[in-house]
Design a protein around this motif. Structure first.
Motif, PDB file in Angstrom:
ATOM      1  N   GLY A 116      54.970 -29.026 109.971  1.00 39.45           N
ATOM      2  CA  GLY A 116      54.064 -27.849 109.929  1.00 39.45           C
ATOM      3  C   GLY A 116      54.434 -26.915 110.845  1.00 39.45           C
ATOM      4  N   THR A 117      53.318 -26.469 111.682  1.00 39.49           N
ATOM      5  CA  THR A 117      53.636 -25.384 112.719  1.00 39.49           C
ATOM      6  C   THR A 117      52.756 -25.651 114.042  1.00 39.49           C
ATOM      7  N   TRP A 118      53.258 -25.854 115.027  1.00 36.31           N
ATOM      8  CA  TRP A 118      52.593 -25.755 116.385  1.00 36.31           C
ATOM      9  C   TRP A 118      52.263 -24.387 116.875  1.00 36.31           C
ATOM     10  N   THR A 119      51.012 -24.246 117.237  1.00 36.29           N
ATOM     11  CA  THR A 119      50.730 -22.706 117.706  1.00 36.29           C
ATOM     12  C   THR A 119      50.047 -22.996 119.244  1.00 36.29           C
ATOM     13  N   ASP A 120      50.891 -22.177 120.042  1.00 37.58           N
ATOM     14  CA  ASP A 120      50.121 -22.098 121.510  1.00 37.58           C
ATOM     15  C   ASP A 120      49.067 -21.412 121.460  1.00 37.58           C
ATOM     16  N   ALA A 121      47.868 -22.038 122.180  1.00 39.57           N
ATOM     17  CA  ALA A 121      46.510 -21.227 121.881  1.00 39.57           C
ATOM     18  C   ALA A 121      46.636 -19.895 122.666  1.00 39.57           C
ATOM     19  N   ARG A 122      47.468 -19.817 123.958  1.00 39.88           N
ATOM     20  CA  ARG A 122      47.287 -18.531 124.815  1.00 39.88           C
ATOM     21  C   ARG A 122      48.046 -17.417 124.043  1.00 39.88           C
ATOM     22  N   SER A 123      49.179 -17.636 123.772  1.00 42.74           N
ATOM     23  CA  SER A 123      50.046 -16.702 123.398  1.00 42.74           C
ATOM     24  C   SER A 123      49.996 -16.354 121.821  1.00 42.74           C
ATOM     25  N   GLY A 124      49.697 -17.616 120.990  1.00 41.88           N
ATOM     26  CA  GLY A 124      49.612 -17.332 119.625  1.00 41.88           C
ATOM     27  C   GLY A 124      50.925 -17.661 118.903  1.00 41.88           C
ATOM     28  N   LYS A 125      51.988 -17.998 119.783  1.00 35.48           N
ATOM     29  CA  LYS A 125      53.226 -18.062 119.468  1.00 35.48           C
ATOM     30  C   LYS A 125      53.341 -19.384 118.522  1.00 35.48           C
ATOM     31  N   PRO A 126      54.140 -19.345 117.526  1.00 39.96           N
ATOM     32  CA  PRO A 126      54.215 -20.515 116.641  1.00 39.96           C
ATOM     33  C   PRO A 126      55.636 -21.092 116.686  1.00 39.96           C
ATOM     34  N   ARG A 127      55.619 -22.673 116.562  1.00 35.15           N
ATOM     35  CA  ARG A 127      56.972 -23.073 116.456  1.00 35.15           C
ATOM     36  C   ARG A 127      56.795 -24.096 115.410  1.00 35.15           C
ATOM     37  N   ALA A 128      58.061 -24.364 114.734  1.00 37.23           N
ATOM     38  CA  ALA A 128      57.938 -25.089 113.470  1.00 37.23           C
ATOM     39  C   ALA A 128      58.317 -26.578 114.205  1.00 37.23           C
ATOM     40  N   PHE A 129      57.723 -27.553 113.266  1.00 36.38           N
ATOM     41  CA  PHE A 129      57.889 -29.078 113.788  1.00 36.38           C
ATOM     42  C   PHE A 129      58.267 -29.739 112.463  1.00 36.38           C
ATOM     43  N   GLU A 130      59.042 -30.796 112.473  1.00 35.02           N
ATOM     44  CA  GLU A 130      59.202 -31.641 111.696  1.00 35.02           C
ATOM     45  C   GLU A 130      59.508 -33.200 112.060  1.00 35.02           C
TER      46      GLU A 130
END
Length: 409
Positions: A116-130
């Motif tokens: 799915g997606t990891w999302t930084d709470a401060r910046s809102g930047k998403p990163r995919a994870f598997e």
């Protein structure tokens, strides 16, 4: 299956605290490995089944640091907190949350893995994870820590019983410094750069099977202490900064590991320091561990001479022979104290703690070391080796075959 043994001293408490982290919310666990885009490899552990209210707990680490970051939420959204020193930074909108959230893992969790997606709470930047599922285990099924004659037997850290911790520790230690040799045997120190303290491994021994078995015990001891150090670091996420040791290595990086004796028959390794991950007092300790290099196991001193009487669980009971040996030494120390000729006056009277807090070891140039170990904070000044008994003085007490352990080559 072999299990790891250590004496029931202060650092045992630190190790048990570390193991308790893995057994928090003790229920079957599933371990995953994979990648988080832009951050690299991660290892995650989650409850195999959510609670009745749908809550799921877990933890994960980046292998390069080995520090557990807790997870809490649901299969669809797992929150991770920031370390305590980031919770009140200006602009951190998550600081007022209870508990605060640094990032959220959102995705699909199934029998194959978690993606799915990891999302930084401060910046809102998403990163995919598997992540793929690699192991399942039940912490409750691990053998309990037992104490027999003062020796605490820990469950072994291995891929079957503790896959998450095994993935955390495997492959990180590296050899440092020069090889130290003594005749046909030699050792070299190994160091995990994440925890920084060194620990020995045998590099040469006439019996390769003995070398392998003893190195396994040494590695397990190194791993147990490393888990304690990494647990101190992980407290940056579970404590609010009211403990100075939280988020540090808790002085594990200042631990003094010394090989005081090495021969083809015996190896004594001492651990000493002042560990402090929090609490009223630091864990001041001095702990000698002696390995039987004839059999490839921890030394049973009763193979050398009649040292301990059977007692079952708890601290070992000194035999009449050992009491006789220590009584002679105590009289000598008392005489020196009366004359004011002791080498370290701060330890005057410490021999009175024997035999309850007496621990044996071997020390160059060829002597039985009599040490104080396992005492409380108030008696911490007494920790350490108080006297040496030359191997030659033990001749009247030796059992058949005992002399083989005292050979100096």
């Amino acid at each position: 299956m072999p299990r790891f043994s250590t004496r029931l001293h202060g650092s045992l408490l630190a190790a048990l605290a570390c193991l308790a982290l893995g057994n928090a919310h003790a229920a079957p666990k599933i371990v995953y490995t994979g990648t988080l885009q832009g951050a690299g490899e991660v290892v995650m552990e989650l409850d195999a089944q959510a609670a009745a209210d749908g809550v799921l707990n877990g933890r994960y680490f980046y292998p390069k640091t080995g520090v557990d970051i807790p997870l809490h939420g649901t299969a669809q959204a797992l929150a991770e907190p920031p370390p305590f020193w980031k919770r009140n930074q200006p602009g951190n909108t998550a600081a007022a949350e209870t508990p605060p959230t640094a990032a959220t893992w959102q995705g699909t969790l199934d029998a194959q893995g978690y993606r799915g997606t990891w999302t930084d709470a401060r910046s809102g930047k998403p990163r995919a994870f598997e992540l793929r599922r690699v192991a399942e285990y039940d912490p409750k099924a691990r053998p309990a820590t037992e104490v027999h004659n003062g020796i605490a037997t820990f469950p072994e850290i291995n891929a079957e019983q503790a896959p998450y911790d095994t993935l955390k520790l495997t492959g990180h230690a590296e050899p440092v410094g020069d090889e130290i040799s003594q005749g046909a045997v030699a050792y070299r120190m190994w160091r995990d750069p994440r925890t920084q303290f060194p620990y020995p491994r045998l590099t040469r021994h006439p019996d390769e099977q003995v070398r392998t078995r003893v190195n396994h015990l040494l590695e397990q001891r190194h791993w147990q202490k490393s888990l304690g150090a990494l647990q101190c670091k992980a407290e940056a996420y579970t404590r609010m900064g009211d403990f100075p040791g939280a988020g540090t290595l808790g002085n594990f990086d200042d631990e003094v590991i010394t090989v005081t004796w090495l021969s083809r028959a015996l190896m004594t390794v001492t651990e000493s320091g002042s560990l402090d991950c929090g609490g009223a007092h630091p864990d001041n300790h001095f702990e000698p561990y002696t390995y039987d290099l004839l059999r490839g196991e921890y030394l049973d001193w009763n193979r050398v001479f009649d040292a301990y009487a059977p007692r079952g669980r708890g601290r070992p009971q000194a035999s009449a022979t050992l009491v006789d040996i220590t009584a002679t030494v105590q009289r000598t120390l008392a005489a020196a104290e009366a004359e004011g000729t002791t080498k370290d006056p701060s330890k005057d009277g410490c021999a009175s703690l024997w035999p309850d807090n007496l621990v044996l070891g071997a020390q160059a140039p060829g002597a039985l070391s009599l040490s104080v170990s396992g005492v409380g904070h108030a008696s911490g000044i007494c920790l350490g080796t108080l006297a040496l008994v030359p191997f030659s003085d033990l001749t009247p007490y030796l059992k058949p075959g005992g002399q083989a352990y005292l050979a100096t080559d």
